[in-house]
Design a protein around this motif. Structure first.
Motif, PDB file in Angstrom:
ATOM      1  N   ALA A  82      14.637 -11.362  29.118  1.00 57.26           N
ATOM      2  CA  ALA A  82      15.840 -11.439  28.394  1.00 57.26           C
ATOM      3  C   ALA A  82      15.517 -12.397  27.209  1.00 57.26           C
ATOM      4  CB  ALA A  82      16.874 -12.225  29.697  1.00 57.26           C
ATOM      5  N   VAL A  83      14.841 -13.338  27.149  1.00 59.56           N
ATOM      6  CA  VAL A  83      14.973 -14.365  25.849  1.00 59.56           C
ATOM      7  C   VAL A  83      13.508 -13.663  25.019  1.00 59.56           C
ATOM      8  CG1 VAL A  83      15.796 -16.092  27.124  1.00 59.56           C
ATOM      9  CG2 VAL A  83      13.208 -15.828  27.330  1.00 59.56           C
ATOM     10  N   ASP A  84      13.481 -12.431  25.209  1.00 53.65           N
ATOM     11  CA  ASP A  84      12.284 -11.798  24.225  1.00 53.65           C
ATOM     12  C   ASP A  84      10.791 -12.431  24.348  1.00 53.65           C
ATOM     13  OD1 ASP A  84      14.323 -10.179  23.057  1.00 53.65           O
ATOM     14  OD2 ASP A  84      14.988 -11.663  21.679  1.00 53.65           O
ATOM     15  N   GLU A  85      10.627 -12.758  25.538  1.00 51.66           N
ATOM     16  CA  GLU A  85       9.445 -13.241  25.843  1.00 51.66           C
ATOM     17  C   GLU A  85       8.630 -12.163  26.370  1.00 51.66           C
ATOM     18  OE1 GLU A  85       6.535 -16.139  25.896  1.00 51.66           O
ATOM     19  OE2 GLU A  85       8.292 -16.299  24.851  1.00 51.66           O
ATOM     20  N   SER A  86       7.186 -12.172  26.059  1.00 54.43           N
ATOM     21  CA  SER A  86       6.508 -11.207  26.689  1.00 54.43           C
ATOM     22  C   SER A  86       5.090 -11.897  26.918  1.00 54.43           C
ATOM     23  CB  SER A  86       6.314 -10.027  25.771  1.00 54.43           C
ATOM     24  OG  SER A  86       4.915  -9.903  25.145  1.00 54.43           O
ATOM     25  N   VAL A  87       4.225 -11.756  28.355  1.00 52.08           N
ATOM     26  CA  VAL A  87       3.322 -12.364  28.538  1.00 52.08           C
ATOM     27  C   VAL A  87       2.068 -11.160  28.319  1.00 52.08           C
ATOM     28  CG1 VAL A  87       1.944 -13.405  30.392  1.00 52.08           C
ATOM     29  CG2 VAL A  87       4.421 -13.906  30.014  1.00 52.08           C
ATOM     30  N   ASP A  88       1.299 -11.222  27.395  1.00 47.05           N
ATOM     31  CA  ASP A  88       0.701 -10.269  27.082  1.00 47.05           C
ATOM     32  C   ASP A  88      -0.893 -10.812  26.833  1.00 47.05           C
ATOM     33  OD1 ASP A  88      -0.552  -7.880  26.243  1.00 47.05           O
ATOM     34  OD2 ASP A  88       0.522  -7.448  24.330  1.00 47.05           O
ATOM     35  N   ALA A  89      -1.733 -10.225  27.530  1.00 45.87           N
ATOM     36  CA  ALA A  89      -3.113 -10.696  27.535  1.00 45.87           C
ATOM     37  C   ALA A  89      -4.178  -9.876  26.414  1.00 45.87           C
ATOM     38  CB  ALA A  89      -3.952 -10.615  28.756  1.00 45.87           C
ATOM     39  N   THR A  90      -3.375  -8.808  25.800  1.00 42.44           N
ATOM     40  CA  THR A  90      -4.225  -8.211  24.790  1.00 42.44           C
ATOM     41  C   THR A  90      -3.879  -8.599  23.591  1.00 42.44           C
ATOM     42  OG1 THR A  90      -2.332  -6.607  24.332  1.00 42.44           O
ATOM     43  CG2 THR A  90      -3.761  -5.685  25.980  1.00 42.44           C
ATOM     44  N   ARG A  91      -4.947  -8.469  22.671  1.00 38.36           N
ATOM     45  CA  ARG A  91      -4.904  -8.943  21.410  1.00 38.36           C
ATOM     46  C   ARG A  91      -4.055  -7.906  20.409  1.00 38.36           C
ATOM     47  NH1 ARG A  91     -10.761  -9.936  19.206  1.00 38.36           N
ATOM     48  NH2 ARG A  91     -10.718  -7.451  19.263  1.00 38.36           N
ATOM     49  N   CYS A  92      -3.927  -6.593  20.880  1.00 41.21           N
ATOM     50  CA  CYS A  92      -3.163  -5.921  19.973  1.00 41.21           C
ATOM     51  C   CYS A  92      -1.734  -5.308  20.503  1.00 41.21           C
ATOM     52  CB  CYS A  92      -3.979  -4.547  20.248  1.00 41.21           C
ATOM     53  SG  CYS A  92      -4.167  -3.714  21.989  1.00 41.21           S
ATOM     54  N   LYS A  93      -1.400  -6.444  21.636  1.00 39.34           N
ATOM     55  CA  LYS A  93      -0.124  -5.978  21.939  1.00 39.34           C
ATOM     56  C   LYS A  93       0.251  -4.634  22.573  1.00 39.34           C
ATOM     57  CE  LYS A  93       2.127  -9.816  19.827  1.00 39.34           C
ATOM     58  NZ  LYS A  93       0.927 -10.786  19.946  1.00 39.34           N
ATOM     59  N   ARG A 118       3.097  -8.868  35.358  1.00 40.82           N
ATOM     60  CA  ARG A 118       4.655  -8.442  35.609  1.00 40.82           C
ATOM     61  C   ARG A 118       5.161  -8.153  36.768  1.00 40.82           C
ATOM     62  NH1 ARG A 118       9.303  -7.471  35.839  1.00 40.82           N
ATOM     63  NH2 ARG A 118      10.719  -6.093  34.760  1.00 40.82           N
ATOM     64  N   ASP A 119       4.172  -7.423  37.615  1.00 37.43           N
ATOM     65  CA  ASP A 119       4.624  -7.071  39.041  1.00 37.43           C
ATOM     66  C   ASP A 119       4.685  -8.738  39.917  1.00 37.43           C
ATOM     67  OD1 ASP A 119       4.545  -4.618  38.985  1.00 37.43           O
ATOM     68  OD2 ASP A 119       2.189  -4.390  39.545  1.00 37.43           O
ATOM     69  N   PHE A 120       3.902  -9.691  39.613  1.00 32.17           N
ATOM     70  CA  PHE A 120       4.107 -11.060  40.098  1.00 32.17           C
ATOM     71  C   PHE A 120       5.408 -11.573  39.844  1.00 32.17           C
ATOM     72  CE2 PHE A 120       3.662 -15.560  39.877  1.00 32.17           C
ATOM     73  CZ  PHE A 120       3.088 -15.763  41.144  1.00 32.17           C
ATOM     74  N   LEU A 121       5.902 -11.520  38.520  1.00 33.74           N
ATOM     75  CA  LEU A 121       6.922 -12.401  38.133  1.00 33.74           C
ATOM     76  C   LEU A 121       8.150 -11.419  38.631  1.00 33.74           C
ATOM     77  CD1 LEU A 121       5.887 -13.912  34.750  1.00 33.74           C
ATOM     78  CD2 LEU A 121       6.189 -15.182  36.705  1.00 33.74           C
ATOM     79  N   GLY A 122       7.846 -10.021  38.485  1.00 29.94           N
ATOM     80  CA  GLY A 122       8.974  -9.206  38.925  1.00 29.94           C
ATOM     81  C   GLY A 122       9.279  -9.411  40.534  1.00 29.94           C
ATOM     82  N   GLY A 123       8.163  -9.844  41.357  1.00 31.96           N
ATOM     83  CA  GLY A 123       8.549 -10.092  42.681  1.00 31.96           C
ATOM     84  C   GLY A 123       9.111 -11.314  43.167  1.00 31.96           C
ATOM     85  N   ILE A 124       9.333 -12.239  42.431  1.00 31.81           N
ATOM     86  CA  ILE A 124       9.863 -13.477  42.527  1.00 31.81           C
ATOM     87  C   ILE A 124      11.404 -13.647  42.027  1.00 31.81           C
ATOM     88  CG2 ILE A 124       9.615 -15.969  42.285  1.00 31.81           C
ATOM     89  CD1 ILE A 124       6.665 -15.432  41.976  1.00 31.81           C
ATOM     90  N   SER A 125      12.110 -13.925  42.871  1.00 31.18           N
ATOM     91  CA  SER A 125      13.778 -13.912  42.648  1.00 31.18           C
ATOM     92  C   SER A 125      13.896 -15.413  42.410  1.00 31.18           C
ATOM     93  CB  SER A 125      14.443 -13.395  43.266  1.00 31.18           C
ATOM     94  OG  SER A 125      14.351 -14.100  44.770  1.00 31.18           O
ATOM     95  N   LEU A 126      15.066 -15.787  41.800  1.00 34.86           N
ATOM     96  CA  LEU A 126      15.764 -17.095  41.982  1.00 34.86           C
ATOM     97  C   LEU A 126      15.791 -17.754  43.147  1.00 34.86           C
ATOM     98  CD1 LEU A 126      17.937 -17.432  38.788  1.00 34.86           C
ATOM     99  CD2 LEU A 126      15.933 -18.434  38.908  1.00 34.86           C
ATOM    100  N   ALA A 127      16.184 -16.589  44.415  1.00 29.41           N
ATOM    101  CA  ALA A 127      16.476 -16.875  45.616  1.00 29.41           C
ATOM    102  C   ALA A 127      15.150 -17.427  46.197  1.00 29.41           C
ATOM    103  CB  ALA A 127      17.186 -15.787  46.372  1.00 29.41           C
TER     104      ALA A 127
END
Length: 157
Positions: A82-93, A118-127
């Protein structure tokens, strides 16, 4: 690869909001004070979080922010994106132009890592975070510190 301040602050602020929601909106000033974050920076982040309907805003006296959805349906990945952040390990995006316009030897490895993150962070909720004892202990310490500062300031007036 690293998660930048923008993503970290957004997750921290959303967790603080979830911890302090008791039917009333929470002010960004309170979040900023508890978490040691810049109020103008939080205002920018919450503008984006509001656009993505992760939070709702209430204006006027007693105003502030509330969660836009229940904590169980707010994934950490959603907050970061939502805050336009991406966790990208590639050099080429992800464009596959990592080595002089062509794909490099390790491109698929780094893409796979991106998917795992993405799967890891998508699998964790605020709850999920709200249920962790270590997080609740830190929140209690922060609340106690804020109460001490408030009492000290009141006594000086």
């Amino acid at each position: 690869m690293r998660l930048t301040t923008k993503g970290r602050y957004a997750v921290t602020a959303m967790l603080d909001l979830a911890l302090h929601t008791d039917g009333r909106p929470v002010t960004l000033a309170d979040i900023a004070e508890r978490q040691g974050l810049s109020l103008p920076y939080l205002e920018q982040l919450f503008s984006k979080l509001k656009q993505c309907q992760l939070v709702t805003g209430t204006r006027g006296p007693g105003g502030g922010y509330s969660l836009g959805r229940p904590p169980a349906s707010l994934a950490i990945a959603d907050v970061i994106e939502a805050v336009d952040e991406s966790v990208d390990a590639t050099r080429c995006k992800g464009s596959q132009s990592c080595q002089q316009g062509a794909i490099c030897l390790t491109h698929h490895l780094w893409c796979d890592l991106n998917h795992h993150i993405r799967d890891f962070l998508g699998g964790i909720s605020l709850a999920d975070l709200l249920a962790r004892e270590d997080i609740l202990a830190v929140a209690a310490r922060q609340d106690q510190a804020k109460a001490t500062v408030t009492r000290t300031h009141s006594a000086q007036i």
